[in-house]
Design a protein around this motif. Structure first.
Motif, PDB file in Angstrom:
ATOM      1  N   ALA A 108       0.820  -1.217   0.000  1.00  0.00           N
ATOM      2  CA  ALA A 108       0.000   0.000   0.000  1.00  0.00           C
ATOM      3  C   ALA A 108       0.849   1.260   0.000  1.00  0.00           C
ATOM      4  CB  ALA A 108      -0.924   0.002   1.216  1.00  0.00           C
ATOM      5  N   ILE A 109       2.168   1.098  -0.044  1.00  0.00           N
ATOM      6  CA  ILE A 109       3.066   2.247  -0.066  1.00  0.00           C
ATOM      7  C   ILE A 109       3.993   2.200  -1.270  1.00  0.00           C
ATOM      8  CG2 ILE A 109       4.824   3.532   1.223  1.00  0.00           C
ATOM      9  CD1 ILE A 109       3.732   2.098   3.762  1.00  0.00           C
ATOM     10  N   SER A 110       4.552   1.027  -1.565  1.00  0.00           N
ATOM     11  CA  SER A 110       5.619   0.951  -2.569  1.00  0.00           C
ATOM     12  C   SER A 110       5.103   0.787  -3.993  1.00  0.00           C
ATOM     13  CB  SER A 110       6.549  -0.219  -2.246  1.00  0.00           C
ATOM     14  OG  SER A 110       5.899  -1.452  -2.469  1.00  0.00           O
ATOM     15  N   GLY A 111       3.990   0.033  -4.194  1.00  0.00           N
ATOM     16  CA  GLY A 111       3.465  -0.185  -5.532  1.00  0.00           C
ATOM     17  C   GLY A 111       4.254  -1.167  -6.362  1.00  0.00           C
ATOM     18  N   SER A 112       5.180  -1.920  -5.743  1.00  0.00           N
ATOM     19  CA  SER A 112       6.076  -2.795  -6.497  1.00  0.00           C
ATOM     20  C   SER A 112       6.162  -4.167  -5.856  1.00  0.00           C
ATOM     21  CB  SER A 112       7.476  -2.175  -6.578  1.00  0.00           C
ATOM     22  OG  SER A 112       8.425  -3.111  -7.045  1.00  0.00           O
ATOM     23  N   THR A 113       5.989  -5.209  -6.656  1.00  0.00           N
ATOM     24  CA  THR A 113       6.143  -6.574  -6.157  1.00  0.00           C
ATOM     25  C   THR A 113       7.583  -6.882  -5.803  1.00  0.00           C
ATOM     26  OG1 THR A 113       4.224  -7.479  -7.306  1.00  0.00           O
ATOM     27  CG2 THR A 113       6.006  -8.997  -6.856  1.00  0.00           C
ATOM     28  N   VAL A 114       8.499  -6.515  -6.685  1.00  0.00           N
ATOM     29  CA  VAL A 114       9.916  -6.810  -6.447  1.00  0.00           C
ATOM     30  C   VAL A 114      10.393  -6.157  -5.149  1.00  0.00           C
ATOM     31  CG1 VAL A 114      12.259  -6.499  -7.324  1.00  0.00           C
ATOM     32  CG2 VAL A 114      10.423  -7.139  -8.893  1.00  0.00           C
ATOM     33  N   ALA A 115      10.029  -4.887  -4.944  1.00  0.00           N
ATOM     34  CA  ALA A 115      10.429  -4.196  -3.720  1.00  0.00           C
ATOM     35  C   ALA A 115       9.850  -4.890  -2.492  1.00  0.00           C
ATOM     36  CB  ALA A 115       9.960  -2.739  -3.767  1.00  0.00           C
ATOM     37  N   THR A 116       8.604  -5.372  -2.596  1.00  0.00           N
ATOM     38  CA  THR A 116       7.962  -6.047  -1.467  1.00  0.00           C
ATOM     39  C   THR A 116       8.665  -7.355  -1.127  1.00  0.00           C
ATOM     40  OG1 THR A 116       5.837  -5.090  -2.140  1.00  0.00           O
ATOM     41  CG2 THR A 116       5.762  -6.919  -0.592  1.00  0.00           C
ATOM     42  N   LEU A 326      -3.102 -13.655 -20.766  1.00  0.00           N
ATOM     43  CA  LEU A 326      -2.325 -12.824 -19.848  1.00  0.00           C
ATOM     44  C   LEU A 326      -1.537 -13.657 -18.846  1.00  0.00           C
ATOM     45  CD1 LEU A 326      -4.832  -9.897 -19.165  1.00  0.00           C
ATOM     46  CD2 LEU A 326      -2.706  -9.806 -20.476  1.00  0.00           C
ATOM     47  N   LEU A 327      -2.096 -14.791 -18.426  1.00  0.00           N
ATOM     48  CA  LEU A 327      -1.340 -15.665 -17.521  1.00  0.00           C
ATOM     49  C   LEU A 327      -0.091 -16.212 -18.212  1.00  0.00           C
ATOM     50  CD1 LEU A 327      -4.217 -17.616 -15.721  1.00  0.00           C
ATOM     51  CD2 LEU A 327      -2.616 -16.009 -14.659  1.00  0.00           C
ATOM     52  N   VAL A 328      -0.215 -16.536 -19.507  1.00  0.00           N
ATOM     53  CA  VAL A 328       0.946 -17.010 -20.265  1.00  0.00           C
ATOM     54  C   VAL A 328       1.937 -15.875 -20.486  1.00  0.00           C
ATOM     55  CG1 VAL A 328       1.722 -17.939 -22.485  1.00  0.00           C
ATOM     56  CG2 VAL A 328      -0.323 -18.873 -21.383  1.00  0.00           C
ATOM     57  N   VAL A 329       1.417 -14.694 -20.864  1.00  0.00           N
ATOM     58  CA  VAL A 329       2.292 -13.533 -21.078  1.00  0.00           C
ATOM     59  C   VAL A 329       3.052 -13.190 -19.792  1.00  0.00           C
ATOM     60  CG1 VAL A 329       2.293 -11.036 -21.490  1.00  0.00           C
ATOM     61  CG2 VAL A 329       0.974 -12.540 -22.970  1.00  0.00           C
ATOM     62  N   GLY A 330       2.348 -13.279 -18.648  1.00  0.00           N
ATOM     63  CA  GLY A 330       2.998 -12.998 -17.376  1.00  0.00           C
ATOM     64  C   GLY A 330       4.131 -13.948 -17.068  1.00  0.00           C
ATOM     65  N   CYS A 331       4.085 -15.168 -17.624  1.00  0.00           N
ATOM     66  CA  CYS A 331       5.183 -16.125 -17.443  1.00  0.00           C
ATOM     67  C   CYS A 331       6.437 -15.703 -18.207  1.00  0.00           C
ATOM     68  CB  CYS A 331       4.769 -17.517 -17.924  1.00  0.00           C
ATOM     69  SG  CYS A 331       3.463 -18.283 -16.962  1.00  0.00           S
ATOM     70  N   LEU A 332       6.268 -14.871 -19.215  1.00  0.00           N
ATOM     71  CA  LEU A 332       7.366 -14.561 -20.130  1.00  0.00           C
ATOM     72  C   LEU A 332       7.836 -13.117 -20.082  1.00  0.00           C
ATOM     73  CD1 LEU A 332       5.843 -16.411 -23.221  1.00  0.00           C
ATOM     74  CD2 LEU A 332       7.590 -17.288 -21.660  1.00  0.00           C
ATOM     75  N   ILE A 335       5.645  -6.945 -15.869  1.00  0.00           N
ATOM     76  CA  ILE A 335       4.362  -6.237 -15.907  1.00  0.00           C
ATOM     77  C   ILE A 335       4.452  -4.922 -16.678  1.00  0.00           C
ATOM     78  CG2 ILE A 335       4.720  -4.997 -13.723  1.00  0.00           C
ATOM     79  CD1 ILE A 335       1.720  -5.504 -13.142  1.00  0.00           C
ATOM     80  N   ILE A 336       5.592  -4.266 -16.643  1.00  0.00           N
ATOM     81  CA  ILE A 336       5.739  -2.978 -17.337  1.00  0.00           C
ATOM     82  C   ILE A 336       5.652  -3.185 -18.851  1.00  0.00           C
ATOM     83  CG2 ILE A 336       7.286  -1.023 -17.734  1.00  0.00           C
ATOM     84  CD1 ILE A 336       8.468  -1.655 -14.916  1.00  0.00           C
ATOM     85  N   SER A 337       6.488  -4.106 -19.367  1.00  0.00           N
ATOM     86  CA  SER A 337       6.493  -4.368 -20.806  1.00  0.00           C
ATOM     87  C   SER A 337       5.148  -4.916 -21.270  1.00  0.00           C
ATOM     88  CB  SER A 337       7.599  -5.367 -21.154  1.00  0.00           C
ATOM     89  OG  SER A 337       8.844  -4.925 -20.685  1.00  0.00           O
ATOM     90  N   ALA A 338       4.594  -5.868 -20.501  1.00  0.00           N
ATOM     91  CA  ALA A 338       3.339  -6.500 -20.910  1.00  0.00           C
ATOM     92  C   ALA A 338       2.194  -5.494 -20.943  1.00  0.00           C
ATOM     93  CB  ALA A 338       3.008  -7.648 -19.965  1.00  0.00           C
ATOM     94  N   MET A 364      -6.017  -7.176 -15.887  1.00  0.00           N
ATOM     95  CA  MET A 364      -4.665  -7.228 -16.441  1.00  0.00           C
ATOM     96  C   MET A 364      -3.619  -7.132 -15.334  1.00  0.00           C
ATOM     97  SD  MET A 364      -2.887  -4.783 -19.320  1.00  0.00           S
ATOM     98  CE  MET A 364      -3.169  -5.870 -20.696  1.00  0.00           C
ATOM     99  N   THR A 365      -3.836  -6.228 -14.379  1.00  0.00           N
ATOM    100  CA  THR A 365      -2.870  -6.043 -13.301  1.00  0.00           C
ATOM    101  C   THR A 365      -2.716  -7.305 -12.462  1.00  0.00           C
ATOM    102  OG1 THR A 365      -3.358  -3.668 -13.181  1.00  0.00           O
ATOM    103  CG2 THR A 365      -2.321  -4.677 -11.250  1.00  0.00           C
ATOM    104  N   VAL A 366      -3.833  -7.938 -12.090  1.00  0.00           N
ATOM    105  CA  VAL A 366      -3.770  -9.143 -11.252  1.00  0.00           C
ATOM    106  C   VAL A 366      -3.141 -10.302 -12.024  1.00  0.00           C
ATOM    107  CG1 VAL A 366      -5.126 -10.831  -9.958  1.00  0.00           C
ATOM    108  CG2 VAL A 366      -5.730  -8.408  -9.849  1.00  0.00           C
ATOM    109  N   ASN A 367      -3.513 -10.465 -13.291  1.00  0.00           N
ATOM    110  CA  ASN A 367      -2.902 -11.508 -14.115  1.00  0.00           C
ATOM    111  C   ASN A 367      -1.392 -11.365 -14.182  1.00  0.00           C
ATOM    112  OD1 ASN A 367      -4.546 -13.576 -15.682  1.00  0.00           O
ATOM    113  ND2 ASN A 367      -5.817 -11.759 -15.971  1.00  0.00           N
ATOM    114  N   LEU A 368      -0.927 -10.159 -14.467  1.00  0.00           N
ATOM    115  CA  LEU A 368       0.504  -9.934 -14.625  1.00  0.00           C
ATOM    116  C   LEU A 368       1.228  -9.954 -13.288  1.00  0.00           C
ATOM    117  CD1 LEU A 368       0.392  -7.193 -17.415  1.00  0.00           C
ATOM    118  CD2 LEU A 368       0.794  -9.655 -17.659  1.00  0.00           C
ATOM    119  N   ALA A 369       0.520  -9.626 -12.201  1.00  0.00           N
ATOM    120  CA  ALA A 369       1.112  -9.774 -10.868  1.00  0.00           C
ATOM    121  C   ALA A 369       1.399 -11.239 -10.573  1.00  0.00           C
ATOM    122  CB  ALA A 369       0.178  -9.194  -9.811  1.00  0.00           C
TER     123      ALA A 369
END
Length: 440
Positions: A108-116, A326-332, A335-338, A364-369
């Motif tokens: 709720a502060i960072s907005g980033s999965t990697v940072a979390t 989107l689930l397949v795209v998220g594997c490859l 989230i930024i590029s997709a 789209m956001t949840v799929n790519l997350a």
């Protein structure tokens, strides 16, 4: 004409399989295809690069990256974990629940999965192990809970989708709270029943009111950071862009003068590291914009729209196909590029199927997350594998129960849009085209 479809995909996928950096894949594909299939001068791509980065909407992304790095360098992260721990550590599986709650608060502060994952995984995985939690659970829960960083607003994925779709960013943010809470609650319930009768798990004593109050006072300034962000945005005190700047200033003040966990010399290092991360993001945005410009020149999104609407007539079937893609795209792809590549292709399709763009942006956001925790490109898998000293296959097996939870909630919000759209509606945000509620 078929070559204009096949060649870009072959070049792009071939470059990715050869481990060429994503931005170079996108840029080289655009250049080669422009030379082969158009007579347009390369100057157009140069103009596209500058125009894509000269976008005020990107400011919010850059400052939230900085905010996340400030929190990681200071003690705000530790305060969030400590507060979550005192609330639930006495329950069966309580420390695991505390990790999930801390990821939600940090997200709720960072907005980033990697940072979390980086900020919390390095702390929580060893702590879970020390308290008797099995390795598959410890690795799985901290790998997948990091997805909350991009689902719960502010979300970098939502910001970029808002940029390409002109949807209200504030309304899009509001849709992210419900799936974020549902995923958190479902993961905590799974944890509770998994360890309910396990005597090997170390449980803390039930805290008293005085202990909870003392912990709250100690963690007050850290807990107020998300409150400042969202209260400011939805009260109209400042915009989402301004909220990111306010969050950075607040975090700096708290760490430098209240927690005193940073020095001014540390501030320079944090800013430089954030600038490097931001530059990486901007390069990807530039490459994706060039690729998007080529697709637009060849009218490929319009042709895809025509082909899809001619073969798929049901909104429910369309959403199923989009989720699978989107689930397949998220594997490859990250989230930024997709988001920057797939988003413009899908947006023209939404009106034909009566789908709300804001609802689609959340899907789209949840799929790519979820893609952050799926091989072969799932960044979170490699981060937690490095932290836990486990290979990618072990980590992949560990995340499976938690991915089932997240994918189940993804399909719930896909086919019951009112579950997520009620919040922006009651706060007065006007939705676009109505989603597939009763039209299936």
């Amino acid at each position: 004409m078929e070559w204009t479809y096949a060649v870009p995909m072959l070049i792009l996928l071939g470059a990715m399989l050869a481990y060429v950096p994503v931005f170079m894949c996108l840029f080289f594909t655009s250049v080669i295809c422009m030379l082969l299939f158009t007579d347009i001068p390369m100057l157009l791509l140069i103009q596209t690069i500058f125009r894509s980065m000269d976008n005020f909407a990107l400011v919010v992304v850059l400052f939230f990256i900085l905010c996340g790095n400030i929190m990681t360098a200071g003690t705000i992260v530790e305060k969030l974990i400590k507060f979550a721990n005192v609330l639930v550590s006495w329950l069966p599986g309580g420390l695991g629940m505390a990790g999930v709650m801390a990821c939600a608060l940090f997200g709720a502060i960072s907005g980033s999965t990697v940072a979390t994952v980086v900020a919390l995984g390095g702390f929580m995985i060893p702590a879970l192990r020390e308290n008797g939690y099995p390795d598959p659970y410890s690795i799985g829960v901290m790998t997948t809970s990091g997805n909350l960083g991009v689902i719960i607003p502010p979300s970098i994925g939502m910001i970029l989708f808002s940029m390409i779709s002109n949807c209200s960013l504030e309304a899009l943010f509001l849709t992210g709270f419900v799936p974020g809470v549902l995923i958190s609650v479902a993961t905590c319930l799974y944890t509770y029943f998994l360890f309910k009768n396990n005597p090997d798990i170390i449980r803390q004593p039930i805290p008293g009111i005085s202990q909870i109050w003392a912990t709250f006072r100690e963690c007050f300034w850290a807990l107020m950071l998300p409150v400042v962000i969202f209260a400011g945005i939805y009260s109209g005190a400042f915009t989402a862009n301004e909220a990111a700047v306010v969050a950075c200033i607040y975090a700096f003040v708290v760490e430098l003068f209240i927690h005193k966990s940073m020095k001014l010399s540390d501030a320079k290092r944090v800013v430089v590291n954030s600038a490097v991360t931001s530059a990486t993001l901007l390069i990807i945005v530039a490459g994706a914009s060039c690729f998007g410009r080529y697709l637009t020149i060849e009218s490929i999104p319009a042709k895809i729209t025509e082909a899809v609407t001619g073969s798929i007539h049901s909104p429910a079937l369309f959403l199923l196909a989009i989720n699978m893609i989107l689930l397949v795209v998220g594997c490859l792809m990250d989230i930024i590029s997709a988001t920057l590549i797939i988003g413009p292709v899908c947006l023209p399709l939404l009106a034909a199927f009566g789908i709300d763009p804001i609802h689609f942006g959340l899907i789209m956001t949840v799929n790519l997350a979820i893609g952050y925790t799926t091989p072969p490109v799932g960044v979170s898998l490699y981060i937690t594998g490095s932290i836990a000293n486990r290979d990618i296959l072990y980590v992949t097996r560990s995340v499976m129960p938690f991915l089932i939870i997240q994918i189940s909630i993804l399909f719930l919000m896909t086919y019951l849009p009112e579950v997520v759209l009620w919040l922006p509606r009651i706060l007065g945000y006007e939705m676009g085209v109505h989603s597939v509620g009763g039209g299936m």
